[in-house]
Scaffold this active site. Structure first.
Site, PDB file in Angstrom:
ATOM      1  N   THR A  19      61.298  93.157  50.544  1.00  0.00           N
ATOM      2  CA  THR A  19      61.627  94.387  51.261  1.00  0.00           C
ATOM      3  C   THR A  19      63.004  94.580  51.646  1.00  0.00           C
ATOM      4  O   THR A  19      63.660  95.636  51.648  1.00  0.00           O
ATOM      5  CB  THR A  19      60.670  94.556  52.495  1.00  0.00           C
ATOM      6  N   ASP A  97      58.424  92.803  40.565  1.00  0.00           N
ATOM      7  CA  ASP A  97      59.719  93.490  40.344  1.00  0.00           C
ATOM      8  C   ASP A  97      60.999  92.763  39.542  1.00  0.00           C
ATOM      9  O   ASP A  97      61.994  93.242  39.228  1.00  0.00           O
ATOM     10  CB  ASP A  97      60.436  93.723  41.750  1.00  0.00           C
ATOM     11  N   HIS A 114      50.941  89.148  38.915  1.00  0.00           N
ATOM     12  CA  HIS A 114      50.328  90.380  38.698  1.00  0.00           C
ATOM     13  C   HIS A 114      51.105  91.042  37.681  1.00  0.00           C
ATOM     14  O   HIS A 114      51.256  92.293  37.750  1.00  0.00           O
ATOM     15  CB  HIS A 114      50.494  90.961  39.981  1.00  0.00           C
ATOM     16  N   CYS A 122      50.610  98.192  25.343  1.00  0.00           N
ATOM     17  CA  CYS A 122      49.861  99.107  24.828  1.00  0.00           C
ATOM     18  C   CYS A 122      48.336  98.778  24.975  1.00  0.00           C
ATOM     19  O   CYS A 122      47.958  97.661  24.691  1.00  0.00           O
ATOM     20  CB  CYS A 122      49.840  99.262  23.238  1.00  0.00           C
ATOM     21  N   CYS A 147      52.160 104.590  22.345  1.00  0.00           N
ATOM     22  CA  CYS A 147      52.505 103.176  21.748  1.00  0.00           C
ATOM     23  C   CYS A 147      53.175 104.015  20.217  1.00  0.00           C
ATOM     24  O   CYS A 147      52.717 104.661  19.714  1.00  0.00           O
ATOM     25  CB  CYS A 147      51.389 102.457  21.588  1.00  0.00           C
ATOM     26  N   SER A 189      50.615  88.072  52.834  1.00  0.00           N
ATOM     27  CA  SER A 189      49.644  88.247  53.866  1.00  0.00           C
ATOM     28  C   SER A 189      48.564  87.057  53.761  1.00  0.00           C
ATOM     29  O   SER A 189      47.896  86.858  54.531  1.00  0.00           O
ATOM     30  CB  SER A 189      49.048  89.616  54.094  1.00  0.00           C
ATOM     31  N   ILE A 231      62.744  86.641  56.788  1.00  0.00           N
ATOM     32  CA  ILE A 231      62.842  86.082  55.619  1.00  0.00           C
ATOM     33  C   ILE A 231      64.265  85.787  55.040  1.00  0.00           C
ATOM     34  O   ILE A 231      64.475  84.584  54.643  1.00  0.00           O
ATOM     35  CB  ILE A 231      61.772  86.755  54.664  1.00  0.00           C
TER      36      ILE A 231
END
Length: 252
Positions: A19, A97, A114, A122, A147, A189, A231
């Protein structure tokens, strides 16, 4: 703690670590999914595959994403600095990211649970290519680039809602959680499974569990230390302390 445990630091990073780089927390109180529930359809696999309009909106969202302007912040750089000291470290990230790698952490030491927003895949032939090239096509007027290899539907190389995590990546993450000496959950979290369960797994296997997060998590009671400080300052201080502690072990 057993003296023959591998002195490995595992860091599970969530949206909160990015963030400060200008990338919003999608699930937080002011996150995109809270502000615009319809936006969640743009990253839901079944909606994306079935509806060309959803895909066109998703490509515009990718084109305008804050990710492309974001730079690693002090927390990302602190992790890369830790690795350069020789401390064995692995990052398991829920983020897509790529900022850990941009900060200088070797890609082989980052597990992207993730996936990554910096590549496209594709859905037909599984060919992979750079997101930048696909976005150039969008900017040139192609609202839903296909694609080049097979004409199939392209999507970002992220895990959308409704898709399973890569089982190889998850298996590696579990092995790291079970084998580390220190497990730091930062900016997460610890509510999204199966990533959240890694914290409990590490604690049960004898790791020192440290949670750095602004809000309480379901795993706080298991933690050896809970840090509520920002952080950007808390993580560098924590990692510097680990380096100093390791130095005392070596010279002690």
């Amino acid at each position: 703690m057993s003296s023959n445990r591998k002195p490995l630091v595992a860091i599970l990073s969530g949206a909160g670590i990015s963030t400060d780089s200008g990338i919003p927390d999608y699930r937080g109180p002011n996150g995109l999914w809270r502000r615009d529930p319809e936006a969640e359809k743009l990253v839901t696999y079944d909606h994306y595959m079935a509806d060309p309009d959803i895909r066109r909106r998703a490509w515009l969202m990718r084109r305008d994403s804050e990710t492309w302007r974001a730079q690693p912040n002090g927390a990302h750089h602190a992790v890369a600095r830790l690795e350069r000291t020789g401390v064995p470290v692995r990052v398991i990230t829920q983020n897509v990211d790529g900022l850990h790698q941009l900060a200088g952490l070797p890609a082989r030491k980052v597990l992207e649970l993730h996936g990554t927003a910096r590549a496209v895949v594709c859905t037909g032939c599984a060919a992979r290519s750079e997101m930048a090239e696909a976005l150039d096509r969008v900017r040139a007027g192609d609202p839903d680039p296909a694609c080049r290899a097979c004409g199939g539907i392209l999507k970002s190389a992220t895990v959308m809602f409704g898709q399973r995590l890569d089982p190889v990546v998850l298996t590696d993450a579990v092995a790291i959680a079970k084998g580390c000496e220190i497990f730091i959950a930062v900016g997460t979290s610890l509510q999204v499974q199966p990533a959240a369960s890694l914290a409990g797994m590490a604690a049960r296997h004898g790791a020192r569990l440290v949670i750095v997060n602004a809000d309480p998590t379901p795993y706080d009671d298991l933690a050896d230390e809970v840090v509520r400080e920002p952080i950007g300052t808390a993580l560098p201080a924590l990692l510097d302390a680990i380096v100093q502690e390791r130095g005392r072990r070596v010279t002690g």
